[in-house]
Design a protein around this motif. Structure first.
Motif, PDB file in Angstrom:
ATOM      1  N   LEU A  35      -4.893  -2.219   2.326  1.00  0.00           N
ATOM      2  CA  LEU A  35      -5.276  -0.985   1.635  1.00  0.00           C
ATOM      3  C   LEU A  35      -6.467  -0.308   2.297  1.00  0.00           C
ATOM      4  O   LEU A  35      -6.506   0.925   2.438  1.00  0.00           O
ATOM      5  CB  LEU A  35      -5.591  -1.276   0.168  1.00  0.00           C
ATOM      6  CG  LEU A  35      -4.391  -1.699  -0.697  1.00  0.00           C
ATOM      7  CD1 LEU A  35      -4.859  -2.091  -2.095  1.00  0.00           C
ATOM      8  CD2 LEU A  35      -3.381  -0.559  -0.779  1.00  0.00           C
ATOM      9  N   SER A  36      -7.447  -1.119   2.710  1.00  0.00           N
ATOM     10  CA  SER A  36      -8.653  -0.540   3.301  1.00  0.00           C
ATOM     11  C   SER A  36      -8.418  -0.041   4.728  1.00  0.00           C
ATOM     12  O   SER A  36      -8.966   0.985   5.133  1.00  0.00           O
ATOM     13  CB  SER A  36      -9.786  -1.573   3.296  1.00  0.00           C
ATOM     14  OG  SER A  36      -9.433  -2.710   4.069  1.00  0.00           O
ATOM     15  N   GLU A  37      -7.593  -0.749   5.494  1.00  0.00           N
ATOM     16  CA  GLU A  37      -7.338  -0.385   6.894  1.00  0.00           C
ATOM     17  C   GLU A  37      -6.032   0.382   7.070  1.00  0.00           C
ATOM     18  O   GLU A  37      -5.720   0.807   8.189  1.00  0.00           O
ATOM     19  CB  GLU A  37      -7.292  -1.656   7.754  1.00  0.00           C
ATOM     20  CG  GLU A  37      -8.560  -2.487   7.717  1.00  0.00           C
ATOM     21  CD  GLU A  37      -9.734  -1.777   8.368  1.00  0.00           C
ATOM     22  OE1 GLU A  37      -9.493  -0.917   9.241  1.00  0.00           O
ATOM     23  OE2 GLU A  37     -10.882  -2.077   7.982  1.00  0.00           O
ATOM     24  N   ARG A  38      -5.284   0.522   5.974  1.00  0.00           N
ATOM     25  CA  ARG A  38      -3.970   1.166   6.032  1.00  0.00           C
ATOM     26  C   ARG A  38      -3.098   0.532   7.131  1.00  0.00           C
ATOM     27  O   ARG A  38      -2.514   1.217   7.969  1.00  0.00           O
ATOM     28  CB  ARG A  38      -4.108   2.681   6.287  1.00  0.00           C
ATOM     29  CG  ARG A  38      -4.876   3.391   5.186  1.00  0.00           C
ATOM     30  CD  ARG A  38      -4.903   4.890   5.408  1.00  0.00           C
ATOM     31  NE  ARG A  38      -5.699   5.551   4.391  1.00  0.00           N
ATOM     32  CZ  ARG A  38      -5.269   5.881   3.172  1.00  0.00           C
ATOM     33  NH1 ARG A  38      -4.030   5.604   2.827  1.00  0.00           N
ATOM     34  NH2 ARG A  38      -6.075   6.487   2.313  1.00  0.00           N
ATOM     35  N   GLY A  98      -5.843  -6.547   0.369  1.00  0.00           N
ATOM     36  CA  GLY A  98      -7.099  -5.804   0.410  1.00  0.00           C
ATOM     37  C   GLY A  98      -7.330  -5.157   1.761  1.00  0.00           C
ATOM     38  O   GLY A  98      -7.721  -3.980   1.847  1.00  0.00           O
ATOM     39  N   ILE A  99      -7.079  -5.910   2.824  1.00  0.00           N
ATOM     40  CA  ILE A  99      -7.243  -5.371   4.173  1.00  0.00           C
ATOM     41  C   ILE A  99      -6.211  -4.282   4.444  1.00  0.00           C
ATOM     42  O   ILE A  99      -6.514  -3.253   5.068  1.00  0.00           O
ATOM     43  CB  ILE A  99      -7.120  -6.500   5.222  1.00  0.00           C
ATOM     44  CG1 ILE A  99      -8.264  -7.509   5.043  1.00  0.00           C
ATOM     45  CG2 ILE A  99      -7.132  -5.925   6.640  1.00  0.00           C
ATOM     46  CD1 ILE A  99      -8.155  -8.711   5.944  1.00  0.00           C
TER      47      ILE A  99
END
Length: 217
Positions: A103-106, A100-101
């Motif tokens: 994907l959100s923070e690339r 999740g991190i």
């Protein structure tokens, strides 16, 4: 002369037992997922699964009689199963968090951590099944002793652990092709395989499942 474990024989025995007890294994697998839905009871569901399968060679009951015994064992196993629940749930959740991190923070670092988490989840799945098997044999022993015995058996024949991991991957892959398989048979079949491989890895002198199958020959 060093003992050579009968790996092929264990897998063949697991297949024969699954064939003869397929209805019971389906009922137990579905019950396993039902109990595991409460999350904290995942460990208890594992231990009760092994205790019930271990009863089959020794007790003459109907499939529904064994199913009732399964739910009784779930209640008995709630406390000793808590460490297993923490492992079985914590590692996959941490893996999903890393993805999740990522994907959100690339973030490539969190993506790598997530990929490693998938591998760790597989190892934890196999290991928690082994600890549950050990605890099922004797609920009076403490969790630390059960973890120690599971580690000792895994270290005795590490390639057993590797093979078991590969078998789990194969069963999960089959579940992608045949989705009902994971609900209807995966927990039960995985437990039978674990019981037989653990007997080989721990040099067990008696095998109730093997003895049970010889009565049909």
């Amino acid at each position: 002369m060093e003992r050579i474990p009968d790996l092929t024989g264990s897998l063949v025995t697991a297949m024969k037992f699954t064939y003869r007890q397929i209805v019971l294994l389906v009922l137990l697998s579905l019950s396993f997922w039902l109990v595991s839905a409460f999350v904290v009871s995942v460990g208890a569901a594992m231990i009760a699964l092994f205790r019930t399968i271990r009863r089959v060679p020794e007790e003459h009951r109907s499939d529904f009689g064994f199913l009732k015994a399964y739910f009784r064992d779930v209640r008995r196993s709630l406390r000793p199963g808590l460490p297993l629940s923490a492992l079985a749930v914590g590692v996959p959740l941490a893996t999903l968090l890393h993805f999740g991190i990522a994907l959100s923070e690339r973030s490539g670092y969190f993506l790598l951590a997530g990929l490693l988490g998938i591998y760790a989840t597989l190892l934890v799945l196999v290991f928690t099944f082994r600890v549950a098997n050990v605890l099922a044999a004797d609920l009076e022993q403490d969790s630390l002793t059960a973890f120690g015995r599971a580690i000792e058996a895994s270290r005795a024949y590490p390639y057993f652990f590797v093979l078991q991991s590969c078998l789990f991957v194969g069963l999960l892959a089959l579940s992608i092709v045949l989705p009902p398989f994971v609900l209807m048979l995966f927990p039960g079949v995985a437990a039978v395989v674990e019981i037989l491989l653990y007997e080989e890895a721990s040099d067990a002198t008696e095998s109730p499942i093997r003895h049970y199958l010889t009565t049909f020959q």
